[in-house]
Design an enzyme around this catalytic site. Structure first.
Site, PDB file in Angstrom:
ATOM      1  N   LYS A   6       0.817  -1.208   0.000  1.00 26.96           N
ATOM      2  CA  LYS A   6       0.000   0.000   0.000  1.00 26.96           C
ATOM      3  C   LYS A   6       0.854   1.262   0.000  1.00 26.96           C
ATOM      4  CE  LYS A   6      -2.150  -0.930   3.832  1.00 26.96           C
ATOM      5  NZ  LYS A   6      -1.350  -2.132   4.197  1.00 26.96           N
ATOM      6  N   ARG A  63      -9.710   1.708  10.113  1.00 30.31           N
ATOM      7  CA  ARG A  63      -9.299   0.353  10.480  1.00 30.31           C
ATOM      8  C   ARG A  63     -10.469  -0.505  10.950  1.00 30.31           C
ATOM      9  NH1 ARG A  63      -3.810  -0.464  11.013  1.00 30.31           N
ATOM     10  NH2 ARG A  63      -2.489   1.396  11.025  1.00 30.31           N
ATOM     11  N   ARG A 105      12.307  -9.614   4.570  1.00 26.41           N
ATOM     12  CA  ARG A 105      12.725  -8.256   4.216  1.00 26.41           C
ATOM     13  C   ARG A 105      13.838  -7.731   5.129  1.00 26.41           C
ATOM     14  NH1 ARG A 105       7.137  -4.886   3.766  1.00 26.41           N
ATOM     15  NH2 ARG A 105       7.278  -5.201   6.023  1.00 26.41           N
ATOM     16  N   ARG A 157      13.604  -5.448  10.560  1.00 24.51           N
ATOM     17  CA  ARG A 157      12.611  -4.887  11.464  1.00 24.51           C
ATOM     18  C   ARG A 157      12.075  -5.961  12.405  1.00 24.51           C
ATOM     19  NH1 ARG A 157       8.230  -1.749   7.933  1.00 24.51           N
ATOM     20  NH2 ARG A 157       7.075  -2.317   9.800  1.00 24.51           N
ATOM     21  N   ARG A 191      -0.089  -9.908  12.855  1.00 27.44           N
ATOM     22  CA  ARG A 191      -0.557  -8.690  12.184  1.00 27.44           C
ATOM     23  C   ARG A 191      -1.578  -9.035  11.094  1.00 27.44           C
ATOM     24  NH1 ARG A 191       4.826  -6.271  10.150  1.00 27.44           N
ATOM     25  NH2 ARG A 191       3.542  -4.563   9.328  1.00 27.44           N
TER      26      ARG A 191
END
Length: 220
Positions: free
Chosen positions: A13, A88, A127, A161, A172
């Site tokens: 996004k 949300r 990542r 991260r 998540r």
């Protein structure tokens, strides 16, 4: 043009919002950025939000919506805005409808990036970024040309991260599925949702989005 991006973490996004921001001169609006700006400015809303966060409480929807109303009235939103990360929940979506109606505004399209959660978890979990210049890499799909050396700046320092760990990613994704995905029927009833294959190559995703926006403009 006023847009909402929906999709789980890692769906792309942010990348697509930045592209549309440059392409159409519309502003990406982040609730996190709004909160920080209001707190830094010492506004009444910012002071209320700061007190709540300091005590470990969530900032209620009424404050978020009030901040959003203030933000979209600013001059840089004259050409439109992109909401990424808000709404949300169904309650926030309903409050957003009321706010925009009161301001004489509307959402032109809701871009829903559809993904395969198992594949997305693999994509996110691998990542990492260069600590110096922020260039992005992936353990399986995009490694540096020379191991442990950034292709862009030559640095040897990389960052993984904490929230990109597989167990965190799974949590998540579950939170998105349970809390945010139910927003889709709300906007589908309004004929605003445009489904995009979020697992395609970035260039293909971009093309799908551009086609969806042309169709949305034609319909409106």
């Amino acid at each position: 043009m006023n847009l909402i991006f929906l999709g789980p973490p890692g769906a792309g996004k942010g990348t697509q919002a930045k592209r549309l921001e440059k392409l159409h001169g519309i502003v990406q609006v982040s609730t996190g950025d709004m909160l920080r700006a209001e707190v830094a400015a010492g506004s009444e809303i910012g002071q209320r939000a700061k007190a709540l966060m300091a005590s470990g409480q969530l900032v209620p929807d009424e404050i978020l919506v009030a901040m959003l109303g203030s933000r979209v009235r600013q001059a840089d939103c004259a050409n439109g805005f992109i909401l990424d990360g808000f709404p949300r929940t169904v309650g926030q979506a309903a409050a957003l409808d009321t706010l925009l109606h009161d301001l004489g505004l509307r959402i032109d399209a809701v871009l829903a990036l559809d993904v395969d959660e198992a594949l997305l978890a693999d994509r996110i979990a691998g990542r990492y970024t260069c600590a110096k210049c922020g260039a992005g890499y992936h353990e399986s799909f995009r490694r540096p040309a020379v191991d442990n050396t950034c292709d862009v700046c030559g640095s040897h320092d990389f960052i993984h991260r904490a929230d990109d760990k597989r167990e965190t990613v799974t949590a998540r994704l579950e939170a998105y599925r349970n809390e945010t995905a139910p927003i889709l029927p709300h906007y589908e009833r309004q004929g605003l949702v445009r489904h995009i294959d979020g697992m395609a190559e970035i260039s293909e995703v971009s093309q799908e989005i551009d086609t969806a926006l042309r169709q949305a403009v034609t319909v409106s």
